[in-house]
Design a protein around this motif. Structure first.
Motif, short mmCIF file in Angstrom:
data_model
loop_
_atom_site.label_atom_id
_atom_site.label_comp_id
_atom_site.label_asym_id
_atom_site.label_seq_id
_atom_site.Cartn_x
_atom_site.Cartn_y
_atom_site.Cartn_z
N VAL A 1 8.41 -14.14 5.33
CA VAL A 1 9.02 -13.99 6.70
C VAL A 1 7.86 -12.75 7.52
O VAL A 1 8.05 -12.74 9.02
CB VAL A 1 10.00 -14.45 7.65
N PRO A 2 8.71 -11.89 7.23
CA PRO A 2 8.44 -10.61 8.08
C PRO A 2 6.46 -10.40 8.52
O PRO A 2 6.17 -9.58 9.37
CB PRO A 2 8.75 -9.40 7.19
N PRO A 3 5.76 -10.34 7.27
CA PRO A 3 3.88 -10.49 7.88
C PRO A 3 4.54 -11.18 9.80
O PRO A 3 3.10 -11.03 9.63
CB PRO A 3 3.68 -10.95 7.16
N LEU A 4 5.04 -12.46 9.40
CA LEU A 4 4.48 -13.14 10.53
C LEU A 4 5.08 -12.95 11.53
O LEU A 4 5.09 -12.72 13.35
CB LEU A 4 4.71 -14.85 10.68
N VAL A 5 6.09 -11.55 11.24
CA VAL A 5 7.00 -11.47 12.72
C VAL A 5 6.34 -10.35 12.88
O VAL A 5 5.98 -9.81 14.58
CB VAL A 5 8.50 -11.27 12.46
N SER A 6 5.74 -9.80 11.97
CA SER A 6 4.38 -8.40 12.24
C SER A 6 3.32 -8.60 13.27
O SER A 6 3.02 -8.03 14.14
CB SER A 6 3.43 -7.77 11.17
N ALA A 7 2.63 -10.31 12.71
CA ALA A 7 1.89 -10.70 13.66
C ALA A 7 2.29 -10.71 15.16
O ALA A 7 2.04 -10.78 15.67
CB ALA A 7 0.86 -12.02 12.71
N SER A 8 3.22 -11.49 15.74
CA SER A 8 3.75 -11.78 17.23
C SER A 8 3.98 -10.71 17.83
O SER A 8 3.87 -10.19 18.63
CB SER A 8 4.43 -12.91 16.67
N THR A 9 4.99 -9.57 16.64
CA THR A 9 5.61 -8.86 17.48
C THR A 9 4.40 -7.44 18.03
O THR A 9 4.10 -6.74 18.65
CB THR A 9 6.73 -7.71 17.39
N GLY A 10 3.36 -7.62 16.95
CA GLY A 10 2.03 -6.63 17.19
C GLY A 10 1.78 -7.24 18.23
O GLY A 10 0.62 -6.11 18.44
N ALA A 11 0.82 -8.25 18.26
CA ALA A 11 0.71 -9.13 19.54
C ALA A 11 0.93 -8.56 20.34
O ALA A 11 0.03 -8.54 21.96
CB ALA A 11 0.38 -10.95 19.71
N LEU A 12 1.85 -7.88 20.64
CA LEU A 12 2.83 -8.19 22.26
C LEU A 12 2.58 -6.67 22.27
O LEU A 12 2.51 -5.80 23.46
CB LEU A 12 4.53 -7.90 21.75
N LEU A 13 2.35 -6.28 21.37
CA LEU A 13 1.91 -3.57 21.68
C LEU A 13 0.32 -4.03 21.44
O LEU A 13 0.65 -3.34 22.37
CB LEU A 13 2.36 -3.58 20.45
N LEU A 14 -0.17 -5.06 21.61
CA LEU A 14 -1.92 -4.98 22.42
C LEU A 14 -2.12 -4.46 23.48
O LEU A 14 -3.18 -4.02 23.76
CB LEU A 14 -2.49 -6.20 21.52
N PRO A 15 -1.33 -4.98 24.20
CA PRO A 15 -1.52 -4.77 25.52
C PRO A 15 -1.56 -2.70 25.85
O PRO A 15 -1.77 -3.10 27.13
CB PRO A 15 -1.18 -5.54 26.96
N GLN B 1 8.27 -18.62 14.24
CA GLN B 1 7.12 -17.19 14.22
C GLN B 1 6.08 -17.69 14.29
O GLN B 1 5.02 -17.43 14.52
CB GLN B 1 8.22 -16.89 13.19
N SER B 2 5.80 -18.60 13.66
CA SER B 2 4.53 -19.17 13.32
C SER B 2 3.72 -19.59 14.36
O SER B 2 2.37 -19.22 15.21
CB SER B 2 4.07 -20.07 11.90
N ALA B 3 4.00 -20.32 14.96
CA ALA B 3 3.87 -20.53 16.50
C ALA B 3 3.84 -19.82 17.23
O ALA B 3 3.02 -19.87 18.37
CB ALA B 3 4.84 -22.12 16.63
#
Length: 314
Positions: free
Chosen positions: A126-140, A191-193
């Motif tokens: 599951v960590p790659p999905l967590v990376s995707a969501s938490t990385g998206a939070l960091l984008l702005p 997490q995927s959602a």
């Protein structure tokens, strides 16, 4: 695979993160979330100082690191300021992603046992999905020059992590339903959602993300209803307390953040109030498990294996 004490960091951190992003905010809510984030950070540091106290080989470690990192950005910035929060999140996201890719890679190289998989086998993938969501939070919050690269990395992590998690989830769903491990299944669903909705907003594909997230969250809610019945039956038969009870926290929190994402994108009041109701469930579970962890005494001696008490209702 054994349960992991870093699950307590994940479960505590998601309470702070989900609380800050809820569509309904009360006076003092962000300050309270900052306190909870600080508790998760302190616990993670304690486990880092005493590595023998926790299994660092599965996916709980990178997910804990990234949960605390996202919490710095969402909740901790109230205390440490924006610049420090962004820097800390960037460092922890990078470290968590690297470790998560290593654990996921090791899990893929490992020959799976015949038959259904234990729910804890979801932790390394599951960590790659967590990376995707938490990385998206960091984008702005990152410089413009870095943003396209970070966005691309998040999309790749989501695209690579989703099928692996789905295949593992399919094997897990054939296993007997045991409490409290049955709740882990909510993790990859929520997490995927969450990741899809955040990345959909960042890439301009919000409608496609919503079409993906809605059925996934619907499945999560149905599974949660069944897991509640399994857990209630196990408790009636005398389910003993163990570290596995932390399975009642982080996975539920990912469903909260997913439903919050739906509310943010659609503006539906029903989705917003559903997110609040689910957060109340998360908060009640966290208070219960945290209190039991404290009153159990000598917390480092928690039993790491969940008792095999099965209460199948499917």
């Amino acid at each position: 695979m054994k349960a992991n004490r870093f699950a307590a960091v994940m479960g505590t951190g998601i309470v702070a993160n989900a609380g800050v992003t809820l569509p309904v905010q009360l006076d003092g809510q962000r300050q309270a979330a900052a306190v909870v984030w600080a508790a998760a950070s302190a616990l993670m540091l304690l486990l880092a100082i005493h590595p023998k106290k926790a299994d660092t080989r599965n996916g709980a470690l990178p997910m804990a690191i990234m949960t605390v990192g996202a919490g710095a950005l969402l909740a901790g910035r109230v205390w440490i300021g924006d610049a420090a929060a962004v820097a800390l999140d960037a460092v922890l996201w990078s470290a968590g992603t690297a470790i998560g890719l290593a654990t996921a890679g090791a899990a893929l190289r490992r020959r799976p046992a015949a038959g259904p998989a234990d729910p804890t086998s979801l932790l390394p993938v599951v960590p790659p999905l967590v990376s995707a969501s938490t990385g998206a939070l960091l984008l702005p919050h990152v410089p413009d020059a870095i943003r396209p690269g970070l966005l691309g990395a998040c999309v790749v992590l989501f695209a690579a992590g989703l099928p692996v998690a789905a295949c593992t989830l399919a094997r897990v769903c054939r296993a007997p339903r045991t409490a409290p491990a049955v709740w882990i299944v909510l993790g990859p669903l929520g997490q995927s959602a969450t990741a899809a909705l955040l990345l959909g907003g960042a890439t301009g594909h919000g409608t496609a993300a919503l079409l993906f997230a809605l059925p996934v969250l619907g499945a999560a809610l149905l599974w949660g209803a069944g897991a509640t019945m399994v857990t209630a039956a196990a408790v009636r038969r005398g389910l003993p307390f163990s570290i596995g009870w932390w399975s009642l926290t982080f996975p539920v929190g990912t469903v909260v953040t997913g439903v919050t994402g739906v509310a943010a994108q659609t503006g539906l009041a029903a989705a917003g109030w559903l997110a609040v109701a689910l957060y109340a469930v998360l908060l009640a579970a966290w208070v219960t498990v945290a209190a039991r962890s404290v009153t159990a005494g000598k917390s480092w001696r928690w039993r790491q294996q969940v008792e095999p008490r099965t209460a199948s209702v499917w």
